[in-house]
Design a protein around this motif. Structure first.
Motif, PDB file in Angstrom:
ATOM      1  N   ASP A 268     -18.689  -8.933   2.275  1.00 22.29           N
ATOM      2  CA  ASP A 268     -18.622  -8.067   1.104  1.00 22.29           C
ATOM      3  C   ASP A 268     -17.376  -8.442   0.316  1.00 22.29           C
ATOM      4  O   ASP A 268     -16.256  -8.349   0.828  1.00 22.29           O
ATOM      5  CB  ASP A 268     -18.549  -6.595   1.519  1.00 22.29           C
ATOM      6  CG  ASP A 268     -19.865  -6.084   2.073  1.00 22.29           C
ATOM      7  OD1 ASP A 268     -20.915  -6.569   1.622  1.00 22.29           O
ATOM      8  OD2 ASP A 268     -19.838  -5.215   2.963  1.00 22.29           O
ATOM      9  N   THR A 269     -17.576  -8.878  -0.904  1.00 21.09           N
ATOM     10  CA  THR A 269     -16.469  -9.268  -1.765  1.00 21.09           C
ATOM     11  C   THR A 269     -16.354  -8.270  -2.905  1.00 21.09           C
ATOM     12  O   THR A 269     -17.354  -7.918  -3.530  1.00 21.09           O
ATOM     13  CB  THR A 269     -16.693 -10.682  -2.336  1.00 21.09           C
ATOM     14  OG1 THR A 269     -16.840 -11.602  -1.253  1.00 21.09           O
ATOM     15  CG2 THR A 269     -15.527 -11.112  -3.205  1.00 21.09           C
ATOM     16  N   SER A 270     -15.135  -7.822  -3.175  1.00 19.89           N
ATOM     17  CA  SER A 270     -14.935  -6.825  -4.221  1.00 19.89           C
ATOM     18  C   SER A 270     -13.615  -7.079  -4.938  1.00 19.89           C
ATOM     19  O   SER A 270     -12.662  -7.598  -4.362  1.00 19.89           O
ATOM     20  CB  SER A 270     -14.950  -5.408  -3.632  1.00 19.89           C
ATOM     21  OG  SER A 270     -14.052  -5.301  -2.528  1.00 19.89           O
ATOM     22  N   LEU A 271     -13.567  -6.698  -6.208  1.00 13.11           N
ATOM     23  CA  LEU A 271     -12.394  -6.902  -7.063  1.00 13.11           C
ATOM     24  C   LEU A 271     -11.934  -5.554  -7.599  1.00 13.11           C
ATOM     25  O   LEU A 271     -12.739  -4.787  -8.131  1.00 13.11           O
ATOM     26  CB  LEU A 271     -12.755  -7.840  -8.219  1.00 13.11           C
ATOM     27  CG  LEU A 271     -11.657  -8.197  -9.212  1.00 13.11           C
ATOM     28  CD1 LEU A 271     -10.492  -8.897  -8.521  1.00 13.11           C
ATOM     29  CD2 LEU A 271     -12.230  -9.084 -10.328  1.00 13.11           C
ATOM     30  N   TRP A 272     -10.624  -5.277  -7.461  1.00 16.31           N
ATOM     31  CA  TRP A 272     -10.098  -3.946  -7.722  1.00 16.31           C
ATOM     32  C   TRP A 272      -8.942  -3.985  -8.711  1.00 16.31           C
ATOM     33  O   TRP A 272      -8.154  -4.921  -8.740  1.00 16.31           O
ATOM     34  CB  TRP A 272      -9.643  -3.305  -6.404  1.00 16.31           C
ATOM     35  CG  TRP A 272     -10.771  -3.241  -5.422  1.00 16.31           C
ATOM     36  CD1 TRP A 272     -11.140  -4.211  -4.531  1.00 16.31           C
ATOM     37  CD2 TRP A 272     -11.729  -2.190  -5.297  1.00 16.31           C
ATOM     38  NE1 TRP A 272     -12.265  -3.809  -3.839  1.00 16.31           N
ATOM     39  CE2 TRP A 272     -12.645  -2.578  -4.284  1.00 16.31           C
ATOM     40  CE3 TRP A 272     -11.893  -0.951  -5.916  1.00 16.31           C
ATOM     41  CZ2 TRP A 272     -13.711  -1.769  -3.895  1.00 16.31           C
ATOM     42  CZ3 TRP A 272     -12.949  -0.140  -5.524  1.00 16.31           C
ATOM     43  CH2 TRP A 272     -13.845  -0.553  -4.525  1.00 16.31           C
ATOM     44  N   MET A 273      -8.853  -2.927  -9.508  1.00 15.59           N
ATOM     45  CA  MET A 273      -7.758  -2.797 -10.464  1.00 15.59           C
ATOM     46  C   MET A 273      -6.419  -2.676  -9.730  1.00 15.59           C
ATOM     47  O   MET A 273      -6.338  -2.024  -8.686  1.00 15.59           O
ATOM     48  CB  MET A 273      -7.966  -1.549 -11.335  1.00 15.59           C
ATOM     49  CG  MET A 273      -9.140  -1.657 -12.272  1.00 15.59           C
ATOM     50  SD  MET A 273      -8.821  -2.827 -13.610  1.00 15.59           S
ATOM     51  CE  MET A 273      -7.569  -1.958 -14.549  1.00 15.59           C
ATOM     52  N   PRO A 274      -5.345  -3.308 -10.276  1.00 17.54           N
ATOM     53  CA  PRO A 274      -5.401  -4.092 -11.503  1.00 17.54           C
ATOM     54  C   PRO A 274      -5.734  -5.574 -11.300  1.00 17.54           C
ATOM     55  O   PRO A 274      -6.114  -6.235 -12.257  1.00 17.54           O
ATOM     56  CB  PRO A 274      -3.969  -3.944 -12.039  1.00 17.54           C
ATOM     57  CG  PRO A 274      -3.135  -3.848 -10.801  1.00 17.54           C
ATOM     58  CD  PRO A 274      -3.967  -3.056  -9.822  1.00 17.54           C
ATOM     59  N   CYS A 275      -5.631  -6.088 -10.040  1.00 21.06           N
ATOM     60  CA  CYS A 275      -5.829  -7.535  -9.888  1.00 21.06           C
ATOM     61  C   CYS A 275      -6.033  -7.971  -8.441  1.00 21.06           C
ATOM     62  O   CYS A 275      -5.600  -9.049  -8.047  1.00 21.06           O
ATOM     63  CB  CYS A 275      -4.636  -8.294 -10.475  1.00 21.06           C
ATOM     64  SG  CYS A 275      -3.072  -7.950  -9.632  1.00 21.06           S
ATOM     65  N   GLY A 276      -6.670  -7.149  -7.617  1.00 13.66           N
ATOM     66  CA  GLY A 276      -6.757  -7.453  -6.194  1.00 13.66           C
ATOM     67  C   GLY A 276      -8.167  -7.680  -5.695  1.00 13.66           C
ATOM     68  O   GLY A 276      -9.086  -6.932  -6.027  1.00 13.66           O
TER      69      GLY A 276
END
Length: 394
Positions: A268-276
């Motif tokens: 499971d790949t996820s992108l989170w604010m602000p840049c992680g």
């Protein structure tokens, strides 16, 4: 998802202000009023200073009594950076190497001037200070104004869990591309193609397709109030491409599903604010991969990588830290992520000099990227600009 790809395409005639991610396109220096990872704890020993440029702001860090403090890395007198030649005559201060202006790291105030001990400026001049939190072997700094939100809102879900041990030997380097290209590369649903010959995947014996992408937006966006905001690549219906043909030549994944020695269940790949970014599990079962793309300026960013594992005692912590330091750091950073760095830097000229944000032609797998852009445009707390670097904190 739309029936055609035209809603994702941005031809030369496109107008930034008319895009659903307009504010994102203005965030070359990142988003203001967010927490950012600055460095790893191991990089600042007791009494030592570290100067970094973050979102075009020069910041000086110093560890005092075990705690990290941060002030503007620019003397109020003539603007030279302390970090060029750090001088510290006492535990709580830093002295400018040029004329001896001395500041307290804890509140930014000018407390002495070596070359003019009776100066009326003493006690009347102060530098901007930055809020700092040190968690999980990472030093975070708030780039913004006023009271910051809780750190948990600006880190990947689970990163701050008490039972998740974060290895102290993470990796931090400079990549010559805008941070947004790195963030989009991290969550790009089809960029696995560039890793098709990865030495890491070969060593693990994992079956990895030429590409995988998602054809629905279902459960892709996470924007729970009071919690982290991000997009999850593993949500929705997925299509995997294992082989294709070009002019009679077969192009196929290096390892097919029936040859998978690792018994991979996917990640499971996820992108989170602000840049992680968060990848779970990776690079092996039981390990969670975390990385960040912290803006330095419009054309470069810090690429920070570390790993976490749920362990039950100090012995397991030490074993995992040793495993990371002697094996995973090299295998992932040098034998896998190097391809990502190559791709980001290869895109930089197109986006910075050739109107790439206007001329790009996106396709079906880019739905994750466009959902990220829309989420970031909606949930950022401000757009960072160069004018902030010299302003006094309120």
């Amino acid at each position: 998802m739309a029936d055609s790809e035209t809603d994702l395409a941005a031809g030369p005639e496109a107008d930034f202000d008319n895009k659903p991610w307009a504010s994102y396109l203005k965030a070359a220096l990142g988003f203001r009023n967010h927490w950012y990872p600055a460095c790893f704890s191991k990089e600042i020993a007791e009494g030592e200073c570290l100067g970094l440029e973050l979102l075009a702001e020069r910041v000086l860090f110093k560890r005092i009594g075990g705690r990290v403090y941060a002030i503007e890395d620019r003397c109020a007198h003539r603007g030279v950076p302390f970090s060029a030649r750090p001088e510290c005559y006492s535990a709580n201060t830093v002295t400018c190497w040029y004329h001896g202006f001395t500041y307290d790291l804890r509140d930014g105030k000018l407390v002495a001037i070596v070359t003019d001990p009776e100066s009326p400026l003493i006690g009347k001049v102060a530098l901007r200070t930055y809020r700092v939190e040190e968690r999980q072997n990472v030093v975070f700094v708030f780039i913004g104004d006023g009271d910051p939100p809780p750190l948990v809102e600006d880190v990947q879900p689970g990163f701050l869990d008490d039972d998740l041990y974060i290895a102290p030997d993470g990796d931090r380097g400079v990549v010559r591309s805008n941070w947004r290209l790195a963030a989009e590369n991290g969550v790009d649903a089809s960029h696995i193609y560039i890793h098709r010959n990865s030495r890491l995947l070969s060593a693990l014996g994992r079956a990895v397709p030429l590409a995988s992408y998602f054809v629905t937006r279902e459960d892709m966006v996470v924007d729970t109030p009071g919690g982290p905001k991000g997009v999850v690549k593993g949500a929705g219906r997925k299509i995997s491409v294992w082989e294709t043909e070009i002019e009679g030549e077969r192009i196929a994944a290096r390892t097919m599903p029936d040859e998978d020695r690792a018994g991979s269940k996917g990640t499971d790949t996820s992108l989170w604010m602000p840049c992680g970014l968060k990848v779970d599990p990776f690079p092996a079962l039981g390990i969670t991969h975390f990385e960040w793309y912290v803006p330095i300026d419009e054309h470069s960013h810090y690429y920070m990588v570390t790993w976490g594992k749920r362990v039950s005692d100090p012995v397991e912590q030490e074993r995992f830290a040793h495993e990371v330091d002697t094996y995973w750091r090299e295998m992932v950073v040098d034998r896998f992520n190097d391809e990502d760095v190559f791709a980001r830097e290869a895109m930089e000229r197109f986006y910075s000099e050739e109107d790439g944000w206007n001329r790009e032609r996106l396709y079906r797998p880019d739905v994750v990227v466009t959902e990220w852009r829309k989420l970031a445009s909606k949930h950022n707390r401000g757009i960072q600009g160069r004018g902030y670097a010299g302003r006094r904190a309120p």
